[in-house]
Design an enzyme around this catalytic site. Structure first.
Site, PDB file in Angstrom:
ATOM      1  N   ASP A 163      41.327  43.070  38.722  1.00  0.00           N
ATOM      2  CA  ASP A 163      40.068  42.319  38.622  1.00  0.00           C
ATOM      3  C   ASP A 163      38.890  43.233  38.306  1.00  0.00           C
ATOM      4  O   ASP A 163      38.943  44.448  38.522  1.00  0.00           O
ATOM      5  CB  ASP A 163      39.796  41.564  39.932  1.00  0.00           C
ATOM      6  CG  ASP A 163      39.640  42.492  41.132  1.00  0.00           C
ATOM      7  OD1 ASP A 163      40.477  43.410  41.294  1.00  0.00           O
ATOM      8  OD2 ASP A 163      38.677  42.333  41.891  1.00  0.00           O
ATOM      9  N   GLU A 191      40.423  43.071  44.254  1.00  0.00           N
ATOM     10  CA  GLU A 191      40.022  44.265  45.007  1.00  0.00           C
ATOM     11  C   GLU A 191      38.529  44.248  45.256  1.00  0.00           C
ATOM     12  O   GLU A 191      38.048  44.562  46.339  1.00  0.00           O
ATOM     13  CB  GLU A 191      40.418  45.522  44.203  1.00  0.00           C
ATOM     14  CG  GLU A 191      40.314  46.819  44.987  1.00  0.00           C
ATOM     15  CD  GLU A 191      39.015  47.573  44.776  1.00  0.00           C
ATOM     16  OE1 GLU A 191      38.865  48.656  45.344  1.00  0.00           O
ATOM     17  OE2 GLU A 191      38.118  47.083  44.063  1.00  0.00           O
TER      18      GLU A 191
END
Ligand SMILES: [Zn+2]
Length: 384
Positions: free
Chosen positions: A79, A140
């Site tokens: 991400d 994350e």
């Protein structure tokens, strides 16, 4: 051995696929397909269910060519932060940057591209290695959610190499702080500020008084604290009945962290008490600190690999949290290796293309240096 331009090409392909936290489906399937083309079986877990995301963490395994060598996890997160939609990477000399008003997404797609380059090389060259678990995590950036919800029973790794670091090959992050997040809701009492102010209790005044009493910023070499969000009030002529604020504290030392958070919470309680307001405090553990000692095999290998490549070894103490905090907490010692990216989370983010090749070579060499360990039930240093 590693062609930086080839790594940069794959990196640009990854960057062009939008993947904000929780929206990693497209990039995850792109990567799964690439890994399967290389002959690696892949699977996804259910980590996304915890955050209402699109897709889980992606796993692939390269079977050991020498089962007695350490089993390693190679990790990067899929991400990116905002603004991260419609990113167009442009090459500017040695650097990649974004063409528009977005981040580049080198954090952490440069890490993924470096791992993919090493995976290809492992498959082609078949050097001696233990089991390699390639794990690309989700979400994350929004709280290490992929790593926190990883299925740790489904694989066995002795150590983890997290590719989510800085620009320079040779620099490695071996420690990171713990962090706590606090949310404060302060309740006073509404009243007309011109007609009957004495009947009101200002939640904003109580909050302001609390903040004024707080030690914030850099507390000591190991500890930091911040109030990052404050909001409250309804109208100029209403004594505000509610104020909301959010803060955090981080420290490499758990006792200091707890002391700082106690101090912040006390400041709020005392101010509320003084002014007749009431408070609700919510406190969440963001992540646990870690610190690997100079004699830890990962630290020794990172230093030795830098020396072998003629690089300046640099052991760094990190100031932020990453998936490595979670892996360490779950019992898989982890360090953070460089990726060639810098300026993360800003519009000025760049990736240094020659450094991509250098970081792949560095990861390759660190893995080779870890091979002096043997796992006959437990890991022991071998003589050769
Ligand atoms: Zn990152």
């Amino acid at each position: 051995m590693f062609d930086p331009d080839r790594i940069a090409d794959e990196l640009c392909e990854l960057i062009r696929i939008d993947s904000l936290s929780g929206q990693e489906r497209e990039v995850a399937h792109f990567l799964a397909e690439r890994l399967e083309q290389l002959g690696l079986p892949t699977r996804f877990d259910d980590a996304h269910l915890a955050i209402d995301g699109e897709v889980g963490n992606l796993y692939a395994r390269i079977d050991a060519t020498a089962p007695n060598l350490p089993a390693l996890m190679l990790n990067a997160h899929m991400d990116t932060v905002k603004p991260g939609c419609g990113i167009e990477p442009v090459r500017d000399g040695d650097l990649l940057r974004s063409a528009g008003d977005t981040i580049l997404g080198g954090d952490d797609k440069a890490g993924i591209a470096v791992i993919m380059a090493v995976v290809r090389e492992l498959i082609e060259q078949k050097p001696p290695h233990g089991d390699i678990h390639v794990i690309f995590t989700i979400a994350e950036e929004t709280g290490l959610n992929g790593a926190k919800n990883l299925d740790y029973d489904s694989f066995q790794a002795d150590w983890a190499l997290v590719l989510d670091g800085g620009r320079e090959a040779g620099s490695v992050c071996v420690a990171a702080p713990s962090a706590l997040r606090m949310t404060y809701d302060i309740y006073g009492k509404a009243a007309h500020s011109g007609v009957c102010p004495e009947q009101g209790i200002s939640a904003i005044q109580a909050t302001a008084s609390a903040i004024a009493a707080m030690k914030l910023g850099r507390i000591d070499a190991e500890t930091t604290a911040n109030i990052g969000i404050i909001s409250g009030g309804q109208a100029r002529n209403i004594i505000p009945p509610h104020c909301h604020m959010q803060g955090e504290a981080r420290s490499h030392d758990r006792d200091k962290l707890d002391a700082q958070v106690r101090h912040m919470n006390e400041s709020v309680r005392n101010a509320c008490k003084r002014l007749g307001a009431r408070t609700e405090i919510e406190q969440v553990n963001s992540y646990q600190s870690f610190a690997l000692g100079d004699e830890h095999p990962l630290v020794l290998a990172a230093t030795e690999a830098a020396q072998q490549l003629g690089l300046e070894p640099g052991l760094e103490i990190g100031g932020g949290g990453s998936d490595a905090n979670v892996f360490n907490e779950k019992g898989i010692p982890a360090i953070i290796l460089p990726t060639g990216a810098s300026g993360a989370h800003t519009l000025e983010e760049t990736v240094d293309v020659p450094a991509l090749g250098g970081c792949a070579e560095y990861l390759w060499t660190v893995m080779r240096c870890l091979n002096k360990w043997r796992r006959d039930g437990h890991l022991t240093a071998s003589d050769n």
